[in-house]
Write an enzyme that holds these catalytic residues in place. Structure first.
Site, PDB file in Angstrom:
ATOM      1  N   LYS A   1       0.887  -1.255   0.111  1.00  0.00           N
ATOM      2  CA  LYS A   1       0.225  -0.143  -0.113  1.00  0.00           C
ATOM      3  C   LYS A   1       0.855   1.240  -0.006  1.00  0.00           C
ATOM      4  CE  LYS A   1      -3.873  -2.423   2.374  1.00  0.00           C
ATOM      5  NZ  LYS A   1      -4.744  -2.795   3.512  1.00  0.00           N
TER       6      LYS A   1
ATOM      7  N   GLN B   1      -4.712  -1.423   9.578  1.00  0.00           N
ATOM      8  CA  GLN B   1      -4.748  -3.004   8.946  1.00  0.00           C
ATOM      9  C   GLN B   1      -5.367  -3.948   9.702  1.00  0.00           C
ATOM     10  OE1 GLN B   1      -3.469  -3.418   5.746  1.00  0.00           O
ATOM     11  NE2 GLN B   1      -4.232  -5.538   6.083  1.00  0.00           N
TER      12      GLN B   1
ATOM     13  N   ASP C   1     -10.968   3.085   3.947  1.00  0.00           N
ATOM     14  CA  ASP C   1     -11.574   1.863   3.777  1.00  0.00           C
ATOM     15  C   ASP C   1     -13.035   1.554   4.073  1.00  0.00           C
ATOM     16  OD1 ASP C   1      -9.669  -0.234   3.433  1.00  0.00           O
ATOM     17  OD2 ASP C   1      -9.288  -0.384   5.683  1.00  0.00           O
TER      18      ASP C   1
END
Ligand code: NAD
Length: 279
Positions: free
Chosen positions: A53, A97, A120
């Protein structure tokens, strides 16, 4: 006739090039989109995802910040770090994460992220907005799947769509997006009876289960678009949820693993970050 391959890798590269161009324009106006990723602990798969990422961000000309916190980080410490990033005007997107170590409460941590920076799309406000059909940050993987489906040129309206999996990060938002696109949607899960009877009706079949080779040719309608979200490691190789070699003969469209949905997830993360930065 064999299915047309949906090349997620190539599509993701195209999208990332478009994003890089838009980032350059933004930088010209003094805005550098910034993404912060928080990694707690040393899960090897998570470390690879986080590294990728960061690289993708930098390649797109964005600012990338990775906070690596020790596995014994407390809930309060984690939430404090998230609040600091909420207050940092150079950071437009925050991603925690997952999975977090077992002693940490994921839902509580995600709820601390400023919804405007929630790239997200897992914050309950964004989940609610998605349900209501309002503008919001859409979870990256299902957003990537929709982008792939659109680019096939298939008419989605009125189609039967079956999603296998009902997780908050893939299955549920996937079902909502297909519903918004005018599909008739069935969500199957571990308690579904006679799964194949549902999947055989699907014009669009999305597998998000996490079991190698779970979807076999007898479960697929001739000519269906089969989207494989699964990532499974078998004998050191990454494979999807779909038994590709046999389903490929029957489907109309199919995504490979690797090179299908996976690269699109990162592309959509960049897109969400760009949008959070003011696009
Ligand atoms: P999850 O474990 O949270 O959910 C799995 C779902 O599968 C559950 O809803 C469960 O009900 C369903 N399921 C399990 N057994 C079943 C059965 N026998 N019949 C029908 N349904 C069954 O997983 P997730 O986070 O939604 O991820 C699913 C898969 O997608 C995993 O392999 C994950 O690694 C992968 N994934 C890929 C990406 C990507 O970028 N490609 C992103 C996220 C997740």
């Amino acid at each position: 006739m064999a299915a047309q391959l949906i090349d997620g890798k190539a599509t993701a590269l195209e999208i990332r090039a478009e994003i890089a161009q838009r980032v350059e324009e933004l930088r010209g106006r003094g805005i550098v989109p910034g993404l912060a990723v928080i990694l707690v602990g040393e899960d090897p798969a998570s470390q690879i995802y986080v590294r990728n990422k960061g690289i993708a961000c930098e390649k797109a000309g964005m600012r990338s910040l990775t906070l690596r916190l020790p596995a014994e980080t407390t809930q309060a410490e984690l939430e404090d770090r998230i609040r600091e990033l909420n207050a940092d005007s150079g950071i437009h997107g925050i991603l925690v994460q997952l999975p977090l170590p077992g002693h940490l409460d994921e839902r509580r941590a995600l709820g601390v992220i400023d919804p405007k920076k929630d790239v997200d799309g897992f914050h309950p406000i964004n989940a609610g907005r998605l349900l209501a059909g309002e503008k919001c940050a859409v979870p990256c993987t299902p957003r990537g799947v929709m982008e792939l489906l659109r680019r096939t040129g298939l008419e989605l309206q009125g189609k039967e769509a079956v999603v296998i999996g009902r997780s908050n990060i893939v299955g549920k938002p996937m079902a909502l997006l297909l519903l918004q696109a005018g599909c008739t949607v069935t969500v199957c899960h571990s308690k579904t009876r006679d799964l194949a009877a549902h999947t055989r009706r699907a014009d669009i079949l999305v597998a998000a289960v996490g079991r190698a080779g779970f979807v076999t040719a007898d479960m697929v309608k001739e000519g269906a678009a089969v989207i494989d979200v699964g990532i499974n490691r078998v004998d050191g190789k990454v494979v999807g949820d779909v038994a590709f070699d046999e389903v490929w003969e029957k489907a109309g469209f199919i995504t490979p693993v690797p090179g299908g949905v996976g690269p699109m997830t990162i592309a959509m993360l960049l897109k969400n970050t760009l949008e959070a930065a003011g696009e």
